[in-house]
Write a protein that holds these residues in place. Sequence first.
Motif, PDB file in Angstrom:
ATOM      1  N   SER A 256       0.831  -1.209   0.000  1.00  0.00           N
ATOM      2  CA  SER A 256       0.000   0.000   0.000  1.00  0.00           C
ATOM      3  C   SER A 256       0.861   1.254   0.000  1.00  0.00           C
ATOM      4  CB  SER A 256      -0.936  -0.004   1.214  1.00  0.00           C
ATOM      5  OG  SER A 256      -1.848   1.076   1.144  1.00  0.00           O
ATOM      6  N   ALA A 257       1.932   1.245   0.797  1.00  0.00           N
ATOM      7  CA  ALA A 257       2.830   2.399   0.838  1.00  0.00           C
ATOM      8  C   ALA A 257       3.508   2.620  -0.508  1.00  0.00           C
ATOM      9  CB  ALA A 257       3.879   2.213   1.929  1.00  0.00           C
ATOM     10  N   GLU A 258       3.805   1.529  -1.209  1.00  0.00           N
ATOM     11  CA  GLU A 258       4.440   1.650  -2.523  1.00  0.00           C
ATOM     12  C   GLU A 258       3.498   2.318  -3.523  1.00  0.00           C
ATOM     13  OE1 GLU A 258       7.112  -1.037  -5.601  1.00  0.00           O
ATOM     14  OE2 GLU A 258       5.896  -2.033  -4.078  1.00  0.00           O
ATOM     15  N   VAL A 259       2.211   1.955  -3.470  1.00  0.00           N
ATOM     16  CA  VAL A 259       1.222   2.587  -4.347  1.00  0.00           C
ATOM     17  C   VAL A 259       1.153   4.089  -4.063  1.00  0.00           C
ATOM     18  CG1 VAL A 259      -1.232   2.717  -4.940  1.00  0.00           C
ATOM     19  CG2 VAL A 259      -0.139   0.487  -4.626  1.00  0.00           C
ATOM     20  N   THR A 260       1.084   4.445  -2.793  1.00  0.00           N
ATOM     21  CA  THR A 260       1.036   5.861  -2.412  1.00  0.00           C
ATOM     22  C   THR A 260       2.276   6.606  -2.885  1.00  0.00           C
ATOM     23  OG1 THR A 260      -0.354   5.488  -0.461  1.00  0.00           O
ATOM     24  CG2 THR A 260       1.035   7.452  -0.439  1.00  0.00           C
ATOM     25  N   TYR A 261       3.447   6.005  -2.640  1.00  0.00           N
ATOM     26  CA  TYR A 261       4.698   6.654  -3.046  1.00  0.00           C
ATOM     27  C   TYR A 261       4.737   6.893  -4.549  1.00  0.00           C
ATOM     28  CZ  TYR A 261       9.571   7.286  -4.274  1.00  0.00           C
ATOM     29  OH  TYR A 261      10.735   7.772  -4.821  1.00  0.00           O
ATOM     30  N   ASN A 262       4.300   5.909  -5.322  1.00  0.00           N
ATOM     31  CA  ASN A 262       4.310   6.059  -6.779  1.00  0.00           C
ATOM     32  C   ASN A 262       3.389   7.190  -7.238  1.00  0.00           C
ATOM     33  OD1 ASN A 262       6.173   4.001  -7.157  1.00  0.00           O
ATOM     34  ND2 ASN A 262       4.620   2.418  -7.390  1.00  0.00           N
ATOM     35  N   PHE A 263       2.230   7.316  -6.612  1.00  0.00           N
ATOM     36  CA  PHE A 263       1.330   8.434  -6.926  1.00  0.00           C
ATOM     37  C   PHE A 263       2.006   9.775  -6.628  1.00  0.00           C
ATOM     38  CE2 PHE A 263      -2.612   5.642  -6.517  1.00  0.00           C
ATOM     39  CZ  PHE A 263      -2.958   5.770  -7.855  1.00  0.00           C
ATOM     40  N   TYR A 264       2.645   9.832  -5.458  1.00  0.00           N
ATOM     41  CA  TYR A 264       3.281  11.088  -5.049  1.00  0.00           C
ATOM     42  C   TYR A 264       4.471  11.411  -5.953  1.00  0.00           C
ATOM     43  CZ  TYR A 264       4.879  14.757  -1.875  1.00  0.00           C
ATOM     44  OH  TYR A 264       5.247  15.968  -1.338  1.00  0.00           O
ATOM     45  N   ALA A 265       5.237  10.377  -6.307  1.00  0.00           N
ATOM     46  CA  ALA A 265       6.398  10.580  -7.186  1.00  0.00           C
ATOM     47  C   ALA A 265       5.972  11.064  -8.574  1.00  0.00           C
ATOM     48  CB  ALA A 265       7.197   9.286  -7.294  1.00  0.00           C
ATOM     49  N   GLN A 266       4.742  10.744  -8.962  1.00  0.00           N
ATOM     50  CA  GLN A 266       4.218  11.180 -10.260  1.00  0.00           C
ATOM     51  C   GLN A 266       3.658  12.599 -10.214  1.00  0.00           C
ATOM     52  OE1 GLN A 266       1.373   8.111 -11.175  1.00  0.00           O
ATOM     53  NE2 GLN A 266       2.948   6.510 -11.213  1.00  0.00           N
ATOM     54  N   GLY A 267       3.697  13.224  -9.033  1.00  0.00           N
ATOM     55  CA  GLY A 267       3.284  14.615  -8.927  1.00  0.00           C
ATOM     56  C   GLY A 267       1.981  14.871  -8.216  1.00  0.00           C
ATOM     57  N   GLN A 268       1.279  13.835  -7.793  1.00  0.00           N
ATOM     58  CA  GLN A 268       0.012  14.051  -7.093  1.00  0.00           C
ATOM     59  C   GLN A 268       0.267  14.478  -5.652  1.00  0.00           C
ATOM     60  OE1 GLN A 268      -3.196  11.275  -7.561  1.00  0.00           O
ATOM     61  NE2 GLN A 268      -2.412  10.451  -9.494  1.00  0.00           N
ATOM     62  N   GLU A 269      -0.623  15.304  -5.124  1.00  0.00           N
ATOM     63  CA  GLU A 269      -0.484  15.791  -3.761  1.00  0.00           C
ATOM     64  C   GLU A 269      -1.264  14.910  -2.795  1.00  0.00           C
ATOM     65  OE1 GLU A 269       1.646  17.970  -2.935  1.00  0.00           O
ATOM     66  OE2 GLU A 269       2.183  18.531  -4.984  1.00  0.00           O
ATOM     67  N   ILE A 270      -0.961  15.074  -1.514  1.00  0.00           N
ATOM     68  CA  ILE A 270      -1.524  14.201  -0.481  1.00  0.00           C
ATOM     69  C   ILE A 270      -3.057  14.174  -0.483  1.00  0.00           C
ATOM     70  CG2 ILE A 270      -1.729  13.897   2.029  1.00  0.00           C
ATOM     71  CD1 ILE A 270       1.252  14.712   2.218  1.00  0.00           C
ATOM     72  N   PRO A 271      -3.757  15.318  -0.509  1.00  0.00           N
ATOM     73  CA  PRO A 271      -5.234  15.254  -0.503  1.00  0.00           C
ATOM     74  C   PRO A 271      -5.800  14.493  -1.706  1.00  0.00           C
ATOM     75  CG  PRO A 271      -4.474  17.464   0.026  1.00  0.00           C
ATOM     76  CD  PRO A 271      -3.273  16.710  -0.448  1.00  0.00           C
ATOM     77  N   THR A 272      -5.183  14.667  -2.867  1.00  0.00           N
ATOM     78  CA  THR A 272      -5.654  13.987  -4.084  1.00  0.00           C
ATOM     79  C   THR A 272      -5.449  12.484  -3.973  1.00  0.00           C
ATOM     80  OG1 THR A 272      -5.031  15.933  -5.377  1.00  0.00           O
ATOM     81  CG2 THR A 272      -5.447  13.899  -6.596  1.00  0.00           C
ATOM     82  N   ILE A 273      -4.289  12.090  -3.460  1.00  0.00           N
ATOM     83  CA  ILE A 273      -4.004  10.659  -3.301  1.00  0.00           C
ATOM     84  C   ILE A 273      -4.980  10.031  -2.307  1.00  0.00           C
ATOM     85  CG2 ILE A 273      -2.270   8.943  -2.625  1.00  0.00           C
ATOM     86  CD1 ILE A 273      -0.121  11.017  -3.361  1.00  0.00           C
ATOM     87  N   ALA A 274      -5.233  10.738  -1.206  1.00  0.00           N
ATOM     88  CA  ALA A 274      -6.153  10.222  -0.196  1.00  0.00           C
ATOM     89  C   ALA A 274      -7.542  10.016  -0.778  1.00  0.00           C
ATOM     90  CB  ALA A 274      -6.209  11.175   0.986  1.00  0.00           C
ATOM     91  N   GLN A 275      -7.980  10.981  -1.583  1.00  0.00           N
ATOM     92  CA  GLN A 275      -9.307  10.887  -2.190  1.00  0.00           C
ATOM     93  C   GLN A 275      -9.359   9.733  -3.195  1.00  0.00           C
ATOM     94  OE1 GLN A 275     -10.526  14.461  -4.250  1.00  0.00           O
ATOM     95  NE2 GLN A 275     -12.689  13.897  -4.191  1.00  0.00           N
ATOM     96  N   GLU A 276      -8.322   9.622  -3.999  1.00  0.00           N
ATOM     97  CA  GLU A 276      -8.302   8.592  -5.026  1.00  0.00           C
ATOM     98  C   GLU A 276      -8.209   7.197  -4.433  1.00  0.00           C
ATOM     99  OE1 GLU A 276      -5.869   7.597  -9.168  1.00  0.00           O
ATOM    100  OE2 GLU A 276      -5.789   9.582  -8.244  1.00  0.00           O
ATOM    101  N   ARG A 277      -7.478   7.075  -3.319  1.00  0.00           N
ATOM    102  CA  ARG A 277      -7.284   5.764  -2.708  1.00  0.00           C
ATOM    103  C   ARG A 277      -8.305   5.461  -1.613  1.00  0.00           C
ATOM    104  NH1 ARG A 277      -2.044   3.395  -0.981  1.00  0.00           N
ATOM    105  NH2 ARG A 277      -3.344   1.605  -1.577  1.00  0.00           N
ATOM    106  N   HIS A 278      -9.172   6.410  -1.312  1.00  0.00           N
ATOM    107  CA  HIS A 278     -10.195   6.252  -0.268  1.00  0.00           C
ATOM    108  C   HIS A 278      -9.544   5.947   1.085  1.00  0.00           C
ATOM    109  CE1 HIS A 278     -13.154   6.274  -3.498  1.00  0.00           C
ATOM    110  NE2 HIS A 278     -12.484   5.295  -4.098  1.00  0.00           N
ATOM    111  N   LEU A 279      -8.481   6.705   1.359  1.00  0.00           N
ATOM    112  CA  LEU A 279      -7.765   6.589   2.623  1.00  0.00           C
ATOM    113  C   LEU A 279      -7.693   7.943   3.304  1.00  0.00           C
ATOM    114  CD1 LEU A 279      -4.751   4.366   1.452  1.00  0.00           C
ATOM    115  CD2 LEU A 279      -6.723   3.599   2.780  1.00  0.00           C
ATOM    116  N   LYS A 280      -7.456   7.938   4.598  1.00  0.00           N
ATOM    117  CA  LYS A 280      -7.272   9.187   5.329  1.00  0.00           C
ATOM    118  C   LYS A 280      -5.944   9.832   4.930  1.00  0.00           C
ATOM    119  CE  LYS A 280      -9.769   7.626   9.469  1.00  0.00           C
ATOM    120  NZ  LYS A 280      -9.628   7.339  10.927  1.00  0.00           N
ATOM    121  N   GLU A 281      -5.892  11.154   5.001  1.00  0.00           N
ATOM    122  CA  GLU A 281      -4.633  11.847   4.701  1.00  0.00           C
ATOM    123  C   GLU A 281      -3.538  11.417   5.667  1.00  0.00           C
ATOM    124  OE1 GLU A 281      -4.648  16.043   4.095  1.00  0.00           O
ATOM    125  OE2 GLU A 281      -6.505  16.021   2.913  1.00  0.00           O
ATOM    126  N   SER A 282      -3.918  11.142   6.914  1.00  0.00           N
ATOM    127  CA  SER A 282      -2.915  10.709   7.899  1.00  0.00           C
ATOM    128  C   SER A 282      -2.271   9.389   7.481  1.00  0.00           C
ATOM    129  CB  SER A 282      -3.555  10.563   9.282  1.00  0.00           C
ATOM    130  OG  SER A 282      -4.609   9.613   9.254  1.00  0.00           O
TER     131      SER A 282
END
Length: 341
Positions: A248-274
């Motif tokens: 799961s952390a790898e998926v998040t990291y890849n999204f962030y490395a591609q330029g997405q910001e934390i709120p967008t990743i949280a929304q897309e992955r249906h996870l809390k920002e924390s």
Amino acid sequence: MTELLRFFSYHQPRRIRVIENTLRSRRTVATLFWAQQYGILKWLGAYRSLTRPDFDHLIKKLVSQKLLILDEQAQARLTEEGAALLKKEETSRYDPAFFDWYWLANTHRVMQRLLLAVQVASEYSYHQNKYAPLTIPYEEMLAVKKWFRNNYQHDFTNRLYLDLQRFGTAIASEDLRLAKDFFNLLIGHQKAGWTPNQAAVALNLSVEDISFLRHDEMLAISAYARNFPGPLQQLLTPILRTSPLNQSAEVTYNFYAQGQEIPTIAQERHLKESTIKEHLLEAAILMPDKMDWDRFLPTNKRAVLAKAYNGSPVTWQFNDDISSFYEYRLYQIYQGVINEN
């Protein structure tokens, strides 16, 4: 078990739960961070069979022997006697060779799968189909069964033997005890493997050091299987990690490395920002060289934090008037990285 002393320091109080969780591979960001600060991150998962009662008993014993001092915050440090004993035993302790691969595999699963696979191959080479197979979890038994069915018609035992021989030569060149224990650990036709006690006597090591030795062997064969095609690669690849991060952390990291910001990743992955921040902190700890620090922690923010926090990161006290805890922890990790370099 004086082997536990190696995880403590005379000058730095260390949290006993961090050491326990590191050895048992209980991966929280706090455990990973403090393990990194203590210089024991590569020991992650080195003693998965250790239980909380056994660990607490060992700590209590070391305290009663005046080798450790334990405070009310469950932090411990070596006494002068403990530091002296640690130094005295330095040459007789097993010094791991392959622990830098700590993230690659759950070595319990590797050992279970490997031992049964070798047993099956050995019995097959003797045309023996009436034997008691090693008892391991059903999922691992199915994996070995599938592996055997995919291989047994293609000069199977000879190819496996050559694979094991190449691996044995490689680890023997690193430390002969690795090869001796590895091949005596294997189960085969009319052959039972060494118990930890037998290995300890034969190799003049403690039983606990045998646990570390075997963890090292399984990391070594995992690294070998990762890099060299053959029966061992086919057997072990399905349970080897491709990254130090959990999935799961790898998926998040890849999204962030591609330029997405934390709120967008949280929304897309249906996870809390924390949760997303926890994933990114894990990435910062385990893959610091791959981090774009100017993005994770911009220069202006680092300048603010630098005014508030100095000295060793382990001595800092979080101030929520200065930053969020996420930024504070990132800055601790960042300082550790630049000081190491």
